[in-house]
Design a protein around this motif. Structure first.
Motif, PDB file in Angstrom:
ATOM      1  N   PRO A   1       0.822  -1.206   0.000  1.00 22.91           N
ATOM      2  CA  PRO A   1       0.000   0.000   0.000  1.00 22.91           C
ATOM      3  C   PRO A   1       0.860   1.261   0.000  1.00 22.91           C
ATOM      4  CG  PRO A   1      -0.863  -1.594   1.549  1.00 22.91           C
ATOM      5  CD  PRO A   1       0.468  -2.122   1.115  1.00 22.91           C
ATOM      6  N   LEU A   2       0.420   2.262  -0.742  1.00 25.06           N
ATOM      7  CA  LEU A   2       1.260   3.411  -1.078  1.00 25.06           C
ATOM      8  C   LEU A   2       1.146   4.569  -0.081  1.00 25.06           C
ATOM      9  CD1 LEU A   2       3.114   4.692  -3.316  1.00 25.06           C
ATOM     10  CD2 LEU A   2       0.994   5.605  -4.315  1.00 25.06           C
ATOM     11  N   THR A   3       2.301   5.015   0.409  1.00 23.05           N
ATOM     12  CA  THR A   3       2.375   6.292   1.127  1.00 23.05           C
ATOM     13  C   THR A   3       2.228   7.408   0.098  1.00 23.05           C
ATOM     14  OG1 THR A   3       3.796   5.442   2.892  1.00 23.05           O
ATOM     15  CG2 THR A   3       3.862   7.813   2.488  1.00 23.05           C
ATOM     16  N   THR A   4       1.378   8.394   0.394  1.00 21.20           N
ATOM     17  CA  THR A   4       1.070   9.381  -0.640  1.00 21.20           C
ATOM     18  C   THR A   4       0.531  10.676  -0.038  1.00 21.20           C
ATOM     19  OG1 THR A   4      -0.173   9.700  -2.714  1.00 21.20           O
ATOM     20  CG2 THR A   4      -1.283   8.530  -0.949  1.00 21.20           C
ATOM     21  N   ILE A   5       0.389  11.678  -0.879  1.00 22.48           N
ATOM     22  CA  ILE A   5      -0.254  12.931  -0.499  1.00 22.48           C
ATOM     23  C   ILE A   5      -1.716  12.862  -0.923  1.00 22.48           C
ATOM     24  CG2 ILE A   5      -0.392  15.408  -0.945  1.00 22.48           C
ATOM     25  CD1 ILE A   5       1.901  14.716   0.880  1.00 22.48           C
ATOM     26  N   ARG A   6      -2.607  13.058   0.022  1.00 18.82           N
ATOM     27  CA  ARG A   6      -4.039  12.985  -0.284  1.00 18.82           C
ATOM     28  C   ARG A   6      -4.559  14.351  -0.704  1.00 18.82           C
ATOM     29  NH1 ARG A   6      -7.279  10.549   4.359  1.00 18.82           N
ATOM     30  NH2 ARG A   6      -6.675   8.592   3.314  1.00 18.82           N
ATOM     31  N   GLN A   7      -5.152  14.385  -1.902  1.00 16.65           N
ATOM     32  CA  GLN A   7      -5.864  15.567  -2.347  1.00 16.65           C
ATOM     33  C   GLN A   7      -7.355  15.363  -2.072  1.00 16.65           C
ATOM     34  OE1 GLN A   7      -4.413  17.684  -5.916  1.00 16.65           O
ATOM     35  NE2 GLN A   7      -3.587  15.713  -6.546  1.00 16.65           N
ATOM     36  N   ASP A   8      -8.015  16.424  -1.639  1.00 19.24           N
ATOM     37  CA  ASP A   8      -9.433  16.347  -1.313  1.00 19.24           C
ATOM     38  C   ASP A   8     -10.241  16.512  -2.593  1.00 19.24           C
ATOM     39  OD1 ASP A   8     -12.010  16.589  -0.340  1.00 19.24           O
ATOM     40  OD2 ASP A   8     -11.413  17.753   1.417  1.00 19.24           O
ATOM     41  N   ARG A   9     -10.478  15.399  -3.291  1.00 18.17           N
ATOM     42  CA  ARG A   9     -11.130  15.456  -4.607  1.00 18.17           C
ATOM     43  C   ARG A   9     -12.564  15.981  -4.503  1.00 18.17           C
ATOM     44  NH1 ARG A   9      -8.395  10.691  -4.308  1.00 18.17           N
ATOM     45  NH2 ARG A   9     -10.255   9.425  -3.964  1.00 18.17           N
ATOM     46  N   LYS A  10     -13.263  15.599  -3.458  1.00 14.71           N
ATOM     47  CA  LYS A  10     -14.641  16.069  -3.285  1.00 14.71           C
ATOM     48  C   LYS A  10     -14.681  17.584  -3.120  1.00 14.71           C
ATOM     49  CE  LYS A  10     -18.830  15.061  -0.547  1.00 14.71           C
ATOM     50  NZ  LYS A  10     -19.210  16.405  -0.093  1.00 14.71           N
ATOM     51  N   ARG A  11     -13.830  18.088  -2.280  1.00 10.63           N
ATOM     52  CA  ARG A  11     -13.797  19.535  -2.050  1.00 10.63           C
ATOM     53  C   ARG A  11     -13.334  20.288  -3.297  1.00 10.63           C
ATOM     54  NH1 ARG A  11     -10.569  22.452   2.968  1.00 10.63           N
ATOM     55  NH2 ARG A  11     -11.194  24.606   2.500  1.00 10.63           N
ATOM     56  N   LEU A  12     -12.380  19.731  -4.023  1.00  7.09           N
ATOM     57  CA  LEU A  12     -11.901  20.366  -5.250  1.00  7.09           C
ATOM     58  C   LEU A  12     -13.035  20.506  -6.264  1.00  7.09           C
ATOM     59  CD1 LEU A  12      -8.480  18.531  -5.672  1.00  7.09           C
ATOM     60  CD2 LEU A  12      -8.754  21.008  -5.459  1.00  7.09           C
ATOM     61  N   GLY A  13     -13.759  19.402  -6.492  1.00  4.48           N
ATOM     62  CA  GLY A  13     -14.834  19.427  -7.473  1.00  4.48           C
ATOM     63  C   GLY A  13     -15.984  20.318  -7.057  1.00  4.48           C
ATOM     64  N   GLU A  14     -16.399  20.219  -5.791  1.00  5.87           N
ATOM     65  CA  GLU A  14     -17.551  20.989  -5.325  1.00  5.87           C
ATOM     66  C   GLU A  14     -17.235  22.481  -5.254  1.00  5.87           C
ATOM     67  OE1 GLU A  14     -18.854  19.294  -1.656  1.00  5.87           O
ATOM     68  OE2 GLU A  14     -19.876  17.597  -2.645  1.00  5.87           O
ATOM     69  N   LYS A  15     -16.037  22.831  -4.833  1.00 10.01           N
ATOM     70  CA  LYS A  15     -15.661  24.249  -4.760  1.00 10.01           C
ATOM     71  C   LYS A  15     -15.598  24.854  -6.156  1.00 10.01           C
ATOM     72  CE  LYS A  15     -14.019  28.136  -3.077  1.00 10.01           C
ATOM     73  NZ  LYS A  15     -14.952  29.138  -2.496  1.00 10.01           N
ATOM     74  N   ALA A  16     -15.065  24.107  -7.118  1.00  9.62           N
ATOM     75  CA  ALA A  16     -15.010  24.596  -8.500  1.00  9.62           C
ATOM     76  C   ALA A  16     -16.421  24.818  -9.041  1.00  9.62           C
ATOM     77  CB  ALA A  16     -14.250  23.609  -9.381  1.00  9.62           C
ATOM     78  N   ALA A  17     -17.323  23.880  -8.782  1.00 11.35           N
ATOM     79  CA  ALA A  17     -18.707  24.012  -9.247  1.00 11.35           C
ATOM     80  C   ALA A  17     -19.390  25.198  -8.576  1.00 11.35           C
ATOM     81  CB  ALA A  17     -19.475  22.720  -8.968  1.00 11.35           C
ATOM     82  N   HIS A  18     -19.214  25.321  -7.276  1.00 17.31           N
ATOM     83  CA  HIS A  18     -19.818  26.433  -6.536  1.00 17.31           C
ATOM     84  C   HIS A  18     -19.368  27.778  -7.086  1.00 17.31           C
ATOM     85  CE1 HIS A  18     -19.600  29.533  -3.351  1.00 17.31           C
ATOM     86  NE2 HIS A  18     -20.793  29.081  -3.004  1.00 17.31           N
TER      87      HIS A  18
END
Length: 344
Positions: free
Chosen positions: A295-312
């Motif tokens: 399992p990969l150590t990684t940087i988590r991007q908040d995809r839900k917040r990115l999409g919803e904020k862009a739409a808003h």
């Protein structure tokens, strides 16, 4: 109270008003969430609407507002990413969910409509879109720049260019989290970086932050490679180039999880153990990251917040008719530690 015959004809606000012994104006206020209506009346109307399955007339709404309620979507074919890309498709889905809840529909912008070829801007004029969402694309694409520089409201989760409102992850913070973790927790020195194509602004920005800062964290760069694509094969091939270097890295930082998947496969094929021989860190935290082996150590991007904020932000721009506001909104990221790294 007499109910309308739902099977015989479409329900109108006049029929709803007649059934509830209210004025059509009151029904309209509740449906459009405007004006002053008592909570008791609002609840009564909403419960009735839910029962009969009333759907407002799209054509009437369009005529009244002088909008089409269509958002054009640019998901550039030139980059050969495809709609199945786990990161961008997830953001697009969250954008779509939010926009549809606000009464908008999404149409993909293409360069060909039937036998007719047209620019992105011409397509937007043809479809009379209210706004444009640029999911991903080549930031040097003149057709995209033409749309951005028009009077059509635009938003992106990928581009950082003049005249464009952008909602993007905080790439500087993300890369610095990686470098700080490597220095303080992993206590490693030799690092290789694998980035994606320079045509992606996000990859370019992450690479620039890495190059500006790795020495500050007492790290030695063994190699830095721009992969020729976004996915598994590109990550695999880039890893082979990294391993050609006489000085082998102790850790490989990948600027996306898709690249990291190819990295892990290449290391495994070369009988290099992760994390005992070489450690790996990705970027994105796509849904498959926790199912990689290991399992990969990684940087988590908040995809839900990115999409919803862009739409808003795009819808606010459309409905308030503000001019395109050149602003960059950076969404926080976080480090997710899994088994491709080994703390000391």
């Amino acid at each position: 109270m007499k109910r309308v015959d739902l099977m015989s004809k479409r329900v109108t606000i006049y029929e709803i008003a007649n059934d509830l012994n209210l004025s059509p104006g009151t029904i309209s206020k509740v449906i459009n969430n405007t004006g002053s209506v008592s909570e008791k009346t609002r609840k009564q109307v909403l419960e009735y609407i839910d029962e009969v399955g009333y759907v407002p007339s799209a054509s009437a709404r369009i005529l009244k507002s002088k909008r089409t309620y269509i958002i054009g979507v640019i998901f550039s074919e030139d980059l050969n990413i495809g709609l199945e890309h786990p990161f961008f498709s997830s953001i697009l889905q969250h954008f779509k969910n939010y926009a549809e809840d606000r009464g908008y529909e999404l149409n993909f912008i293409v360069r060909k409509l039937g036998k007719n070829k047209m620019s992105y801007y011409e397509w937007c004029l043809n479809k009379r879109v209210d706004g444009v969402y640029i999911v991903v694309g080549n930031y040097q694409d003149n057709e995209i720049l033409e749309v951005v520089n028009s009077n059509i409201p635009c938003v992106s989760n990928d581009f950082i260019i003049k005249n464009l409102h952008t909602v993007i992850s905080d790439n500087r913070s993300g890369v610095e989290l990686v470098l700080d973790y490597i220095e303080k927790k992993l206590k490693l020195k030799k690092i290789a970086m694998i980035s994606g194509p320079k045509t992606s602004k996000a990859f370019k920005e992450r690479t620039e932050v890495f190059e500006e800062n790795y020495k500050k964290y007492n790290l030695e760069k063994t190699s830095a490679i721009y992969a020729d694509g976004f996915g598994f094969t590109s990550g695999y091939n880039a890893t082979l180039k990294v391993l050609e270097n006489k000085v082998k890295p102790e850790i490989i930082f990948c600027c996306s999880d898709d690249l990291a998947l190819g990295v892990l496969k290449a290391l495994n094929d070369k009988n290099i153990n992760v994390p005992n021989d070489i450690q790996v860190i990705g970027y994105d935290d796509i849904s498959m990251a926790k199912h990689f082996t290991p399992p990969l150590t990684t940087i988590r991007q908040d995809r839900k917040r990115l999409g919803e904020k862009a739409a808003h932000d795009l819808i606010e721009n459309i409905e308030n008719r503000e001019s395109n506001k050149e602003e960059i909104i950076r969404i926080p990221v976080e480090l997710v530690v899994r088994e491709t790294t080994l703390e000391k």
